[in-house]
Design a protein around this motif. Structure first.
Motif, short mmCIF file in Angstrom:
data_model
loop_
_atom_site.label_atom_id
_atom_site.label_comp_id
_atom_site.label_asym_id
_atom_site.label_seq_id
_atom_site.Cartn_x
_atom_site.Cartn_y
_atom_site.Cartn_z
N VAL A 92 -28.08 -11.91 3.25
CA VAL A 92 -28.39 -12.42 4.58
C VAL A 92 -29.81 -12.95 4.63
CG1 VAL A 92 -28.74 -11.79 7.00
CG2 VAL A 92 -26.70 -11.00 5.80
N GLU A 93 -30.74 -12.18 4.10
CA GLU A 93 -32.15 -12.58 4.12
C GLU A 93 -32.34 -13.90 3.38
OE1 GLU A 93 -36.15 -12.06 5.26
OE2 GLU A 93 -34.30 -11.06 5.88
N ARG A 94 -31.72 -14.04 2.23
CA ARG A 94 -31.84 -15.29 1.47
C ARG A 94 -31.25 -16.46 2.23
NH1 ARG A 94 -30.09 -11.95 -2.79
NH2 ARG A 94 -27.98 -12.84 -2.60
N ALA A 95 -30.04 -16.26 2.76
CA ALA A 95 -29.34 -17.34 3.45
C ALA A 95 -30.09 -17.80 4.69
CB ALA A 95 -27.92 -16.90 3.81
N VAL A 96 -30.58 -16.86 5.48
CA VAL A 96 -31.29 -17.21 6.71
C VAL A 96 -32.63 -17.87 6.39
CG1 VAL A 96 -32.38 -16.27 8.78
CG2 VAL A 96 -30.11 -15.46 8.07
N THR A 97 -33.31 -17.36 5.39
CA THR A 97 -34.58 -17.97 4.98
C THR A 97 -34.38 -19.44 4.62
OG1 THR A 97 -35.44 -15.87 4.16
CG2 THR A 97 -36.47 -17.87 3.33
N ASN A 98 -33.35 -19.73 3.84
CA ASN A 98 -33.09 -21.11 3.42
C ASN A 98 -32.66 -21.99 4.59
OD1 ASN A 98 -33.68 -20.45 0.75
ND2 ASN A 98 -31.55 -19.97 0.27
N ALA A 99 -31.81 -21.44 5.46
CA ALA A 99 -31.27 -22.25 6.56
C ALA A 99 -32.32 -22.61 7.60
CB ALA A 99 -30.11 -21.51 7.22
N THR A 100 -33.27 -21.73 7.82
CA THR A 100 -34.26 -21.94 8.89
C THR A 100 -35.52 -22.65 8.42
OG1 THR A 100 -35.22 -19.74 8.49
CG2 THR A 100 -33.45 -19.90 10.13
N ALA A 101 -35.70 -22.80 7.12
CA ALA A 101 -36.98 -23.29 6.58
C ALA A 101 -37.41 -24.62 7.17
CB ALA A 101 -36.89 -23.37 5.06
N SER A 102 -36.49 -25.57 7.29
CA SER A 102 -36.88 -26.91 7.71
C SER A 102 -36.53 -27.23 9.16
CB SER A 102 -36.21 -27.94 6.80
OG SER A 102 -34.80 -27.87 6.92
N SER A 103 -35.98 -26.28 9.90
CA SER A 103 -35.50 -26.59 11.24
C SER A 103 -36.04 -25.68 12.33
CB SER A 103 -33.96 -26.53 11.26
OG SER A 103 -33.41 -27.42 10.33
N ARG A 104 -36.78 -24.66 11.99
CA ARG A 104 -37.18 -23.67 12.99
C ARG A 104 -38.06 -24.26 14.08
NH1 ARG A 104 -40.68 -18.96 11.08
NH2 ARG A 104 -41.57 -19.21 13.16
N ASP A 105 -38.74 -25.39 13.80
CA ASP A 105 -39.62 -26.00 14.79
C ASP A 105 -39.05 -27.28 15.38
OD1 ASP A 105 -41.61 -24.00 14.46
OD2 ASP A 105 -42.32 -25.02 12.65
N HIS A 162 -36.78 -14.99 11.51
CA HIS A 162 -37.23 -16.22 10.85
C HIS A 162 -37.32 -17.41 11.81
CE1 HIS A 162 -37.28 -14.84 6.65
NE2 HIS A 162 -36.25 -14.07 6.98
N ASP A 163 -36.57 -17.36 12.91
CA ASP A 163 -36.58 -18.47 13.87
C ASP A 163 -36.39 -17.90 15.27
OD1 ASP A 163 -36.22 -20.66 15.47
OD2 ASP A 163 -34.76 -21.64 14.16
N PRO A 164 -37.47 -17.61 15.97
CA PRO A 164 -37.36 -17.01 17.30
C PRO A 164 -36.97 -18.01 18.39
CG PRO A 164 -39.65 -17.36 16.74
CD PRO A 164 -38.86 -17.72 15.51
N HIS A 165 -36.87 -19.30 18.04
CA HIS A 165 -36.66 -20.32 19.06
C HIS A 165 -35.20 -20.66 19.33
CE1 HIS A 165 -40.92 -20.89 18.64
NE2 HIS A 165 -40.82 -21.44 17.44
N HIS A 166 -34.37 -20.56 18.30
CA HIS A 166 -33.04 -21.16 18.41
C HIS A 166 -31.93 -20.14 18.57
CE1 HIS A 166 -35.32 -24.52 16.44
NE2 HIS A 166 -34.71 -25.14 17.44
N LEU A 167 -30.77 -20.65 19.01
CA LEU A 167 -29.64 -19.81 19.36
C LEU A 167 -28.85 -19.36 18.13
CD1 LEU A 167 -28.30 -21.95 22.35
CD2 LEU A 167 -29.55 -19.78 22.52
N PHE A 168 -28.34 -18.14 18.22
CA PHE A 168 -27.34 -17.66 17.26
C PHE A 168 -25.99 -17.90 17.92
CE2 PHE A 168 -25.71 -13.62 14.86
CZ PHE A 168 -24.84 -14.42 14.14
N LEU A 169 -25.25 -18.86 17.39
CA LEU A 169 -24.02 -19.35 18.01
C LEU A 169 -22.77 -18.60 17.57
CD1 LEU A 169 -24.83 -23.17 17.72
CD2 LEU A 169 -25.06 -21.71 19.75
N GLY A 170 -22.94 -17.46 16.93
CA GLY A 170 -21.79 -16.63 16.58
C GLY A 170 -21.16 -17.00 15.26
N GLY A 171 -19.95 -16.51 15.05
CA GLY A 171 -19.30 -16.61 13.75
C GLY A 171 -18.03 -17.43 13.71
N ARG A 172 -17.75 -18.21 14.77
CA ARG A 172 -16.61 -19.11 14.74
C ARG A 172 -15.31 -18.34 14.47
NH1 ARG A 172 -18.40 -24.38 14.06
NH2 ARG A 172 -16.44 -24.98 13.08
#
Length: 712
Positions: free
Chosen positions: A435-448, A562-572
């Motif tokens: 989880v830590e690896r996946a979230v780190t990679n996913a948020t790196a370029s979009s958190r701002d 890793h990204d305090p700004h954006h929504l967690f939209l669940g798991g589909r």
């Protein structure tokens, strides 16, 4: 008892037929070589003839549970050793389609081959039934080509799906039946042949795709027959899009409604106002997310290796076309979606990208991105759904979403519904690391990036099993798993804490359990809940909630860290349990459901969502038909293209009418390939645009009208 000929004695071995057709019987004549029992079926009138002067006998299937013709050998059994096909001359004598069921019985253990033919109204045709199990999946696609097809002036109907197995040396009977007709239905039946040559099955798939990736045997308004026609269609649409884009009014930069002002935070967020949930744009305006999934130029690849005979004028593997060839391997034994799929590895070709090159040349990708974003806005969409081209979101014309794929070498649990694979084991320490690896990679370029709506975690996880007891599948699967399973050890620890002794658990569950080590055994036979022992359901329910809490709390904490700004939209959610949905409501900002139903209210328990007081996002839905090329009609089908637009409008408006629903995302942007996508062979007409990137005008007009007219 009335006897008419169906089969002559079948003592010839198929291996001796040398591929030549051999007449077995003629249903327009009479014979004592085989006996027939007519069960709620009558022979009517004299011999008739079709357009090719083929003699046919008329049979009336009467109303009933399953009227049938049962054909049995006069003496002994039929010996049909080897493989081959059964051919029957047949004509549907009604003005509507009829369903004919063909069953072949053999052996001493109730072995049977089973095929179903949906015979359209029209002229006589040759019905071909392979004498072995087969399906379109074996040819690399989920839905087979429509039948009948024209074979040098003769209509041929191949049963592309045949189930079961027979002992060909011990054939006892052949049954032709109809499932519960409500009125008398008539068929004309004629000559019956058998042959060792089963090329008819391959012929059903031969030459079905042209150089543009279109189905060769069909005709529809958007189909092209030249590169010039392809470019002309795109030029015409480009002029229309410019006019439509100029009509956009009353929206903020992100597509929010300027007439409904809410809290401005600089980021997308959720807010409840006047009893209704909303997504809110960074500028503080109400936002109903109208999205499209898989807005990408590279999700339409299809395998060609081993299936070359299916393609006509396949472009050569040399420049410029070699750019659109590649190779991969989609085999996955643990993924139910891949079961039985043939042609699932090797060389593939991307018809969609090749067509984009035909339209725009070397700069096709940038041209496609510009055109696609223009379409999204002109058609009233405001969100790029899951699996879309990352670069589209970065162009900042519509909001976008991002997936978080949690992959890694961690344990898993089977819930009994492992279509996309087994459930991740969130109790395994390696899961938290993944989880830590996946979230780190996913948020790196979009958190701002304020244009990011939020993140999804995984997709359609197997939260439940199948059948009446499916709700408990994950709990039962946990106990059934290996002793080393982290989830199993955690569940046992919960039970030990509650009951203290194995004897108390055994009494509560009504099972034999000598000691705790018996529960710890691999393949422990977990009991199904029952009324006599309510503790089973109580304990399973508590475990399902704990399992979901463990999953969602780990993912949510990582995202917010890793990204305090954006929504967690669940798991589909595709399958779910009340426990998993309640957990999602606690830890996620939005509960997301993939809903395949005529209306969202028929696919989601919205009453439960209202009680949880959480916004709901419909992250997949669609309506498909089979009149634009691809053979599949999607998960939810309608009769024709016009009805797709009507169904879309009903669904979206019904969603907008519910105070908990904050958006709908269509699946998907481009039609799936005729011969099936790489992942699992899906090949349905469910797109906004076709394989040539030409939009389906009538459908898109209805979608645009519905999107622009959404009334909350």
């Amino acid at each position: 008892m009335k006897y008419v000929a169906l089969f002559a004695v079948l003592l010839l071995s198929l291996s001796s037929l040398d591929g030549a057709a051999t007449e077995v019987a003629d249903l327009a004549a009479t014979s004592a070589d085989a006996q027939i029992r007519l069960q709620q079926v009558q022979r009517i009138g004299q011999v008739e003839h079709d357009a090719h002067s083929t003699p046919l006998g008329r049979y009336a299937f009467q109303p009933g549970n399953q009227p049938q013709i049962v054909i049995a050998p006069t003496n002994g059994v039929w010996n049909g050793s080897g493989q081959g096909v059964l051919q029957v001359q047949v004509q549907n004598a009604m003005p509507w389609a009829l369903t004919l069921v063909i069953d072949i019985d053999s052996g001493n253990a109730g072995q049977r081959l089973h095929a179903v033919a949906g015979l359209p109204a029209g002229p006589a045709q040759t019905l071909v039934v392979p004498l072995r199990a087969t399906s379109p999946r074996a040819f690399g696609m989920q839905a087979g080509p429509p039948m009948p097809f024209d074979d040098r002036g003769h209509a041929v109907f191949v049963a592309t799906t045949v189930e079961g197995a027979i002992d060909a040396t011990q054939v006892h009977a052949v049954r032709l039946s109809m499932p519960a007709p409500q009125a008398t239905q008539q068929l004309l039946l004629g000559k019956v042949d058998i042959t060792a040559d089963d090329t008819a099955l391959q012929d059903a798939y031969r030459g079905i795709v042209d150089q543009w990736g279109q189905y060769t045997r069909g005709h529809w308004p958007e189909k092209v027959d030249s590169d010039a026609a392809l470019r002309s269609a795109h030029a015409q649409e480009s002029r229309l899009l410019q006019a439509q884009l100029s009509e956009r009014r009353g929206l903020d930069a992100y597509g929010g409604r300027q007439d409904i002002t809410l809290t401005r935070t600089g980021w997308f967020h959720t807010e409840k106002a006047n009893g209704r949930w909303w997504l809110v744009t960074p500028e503080g305006h109400a936002f109903f997310s109208l999205g499209v999934n898989a807005v990408t130029s590279h999700d339409t690849r299809t395998y060609v290796q081993g299936r070359e005979f299916m393609f006509v004028d396949l472009p050569p593997d040399q420049l410029p076309w070699s750019t659109f060839y590649g190779s991969s391997d989609s085999r996955d034994a643990e993924r139910g979606a891949s079961a039985g799929i043939g042609g699932n590895h090797g060389r593939w070709f991307d018809f969609y990208a090749a067509n984009l090159y035909r339209v725009d040349g070397a700069e096709w990708l940038s041209a496609w991105r510009k055109r696609t974003l223009g379409r999204m806005q002109a058609w009233g969409f405001n969100t790029l759904g899951n699996w879309s081209d990352d670069a589209l979101g970065k162009l900042h014309r519509v909001a976008y979403t991002l997936p978080i794929y949690i992959d890694g070498d961690f344990g898993n649990v089977s819930s009994g519904f492992d279509y996309w694979g087994r459930m991740p084991d969130p109790f395994d320490p390696r899961f938290a690391q993944a989880v830590e690896r996946a979230v780190t990679n996913a948020t790196a370029s979009s958190r701002d990036d304020p244009w990011l709506l939020g993140y999804f975690a995984d997709n359609e996880l197997a939260w439940a099993g199948q059948g009446p007891q499916g709700r408990w599948g994950l709990a039962m699967g946990t106990l059934h798993g290996e002793a080393r399973s982290a989830a199993k050890q955690a569940f046992i620890a919960v039970l030990q804490k509650k009951y203290g002794t194995a004897a108390k658990l055994a009494d509560a569950w009504g099972i034999a359990l000598a000691d705790w080590s018996a529960l710890n055994a691999t393949n422990f036979p977990a009991p199904e809940p029952n009324e006599a022992h309510p503790a089973i359901a109580e304990d399973y329910s508590a475990w399902l909630r704990r399992y979901a809490d463990q999953y969602f709390t780990l993912v949510a904490a990582a995202i917010h860290r890793h990204d305090p700004h954006h929504l967690f939209l669940g798991g589909r959610f595709a399958v779910n349990t009340p426990e998993a949905v309640a957990s999602c409501a606690k830890y996620c900002d939005v509960i997301s459901f993939n809903v395949y139903a005529d209306l969202p209210q028929h696919g989601v328990d919205l009453d439960a969502a209202h009680k949880l007081d959480k916004p709901v996002l419909i992250t997949e839905f669609h309506f498909g038909s089979d009149d634009r090329g691809p053979f599949g009609k999607g998960v939810v089908s309608v009769w024709n293209e016009a009805q797709r637009g009507e169904a879309y409008a009903r669904f979206v408006q019904a969603a907008a009418n519910d105070p908990a629903i904050v958006g709908t995302h269509w699946f998907e942007y481009v039609d799936q390939p005729v011969t099936g996508r790489l992942l699992d062979g899906e090949n349905s007409h469910i797109g906004l645009v076709g394989i040539t990137d030409i939009s389906f005008g009538g459908f898109v007009d209805a979608v645009r009208k519905a999107n622009l007219g959404v009334d909350h």
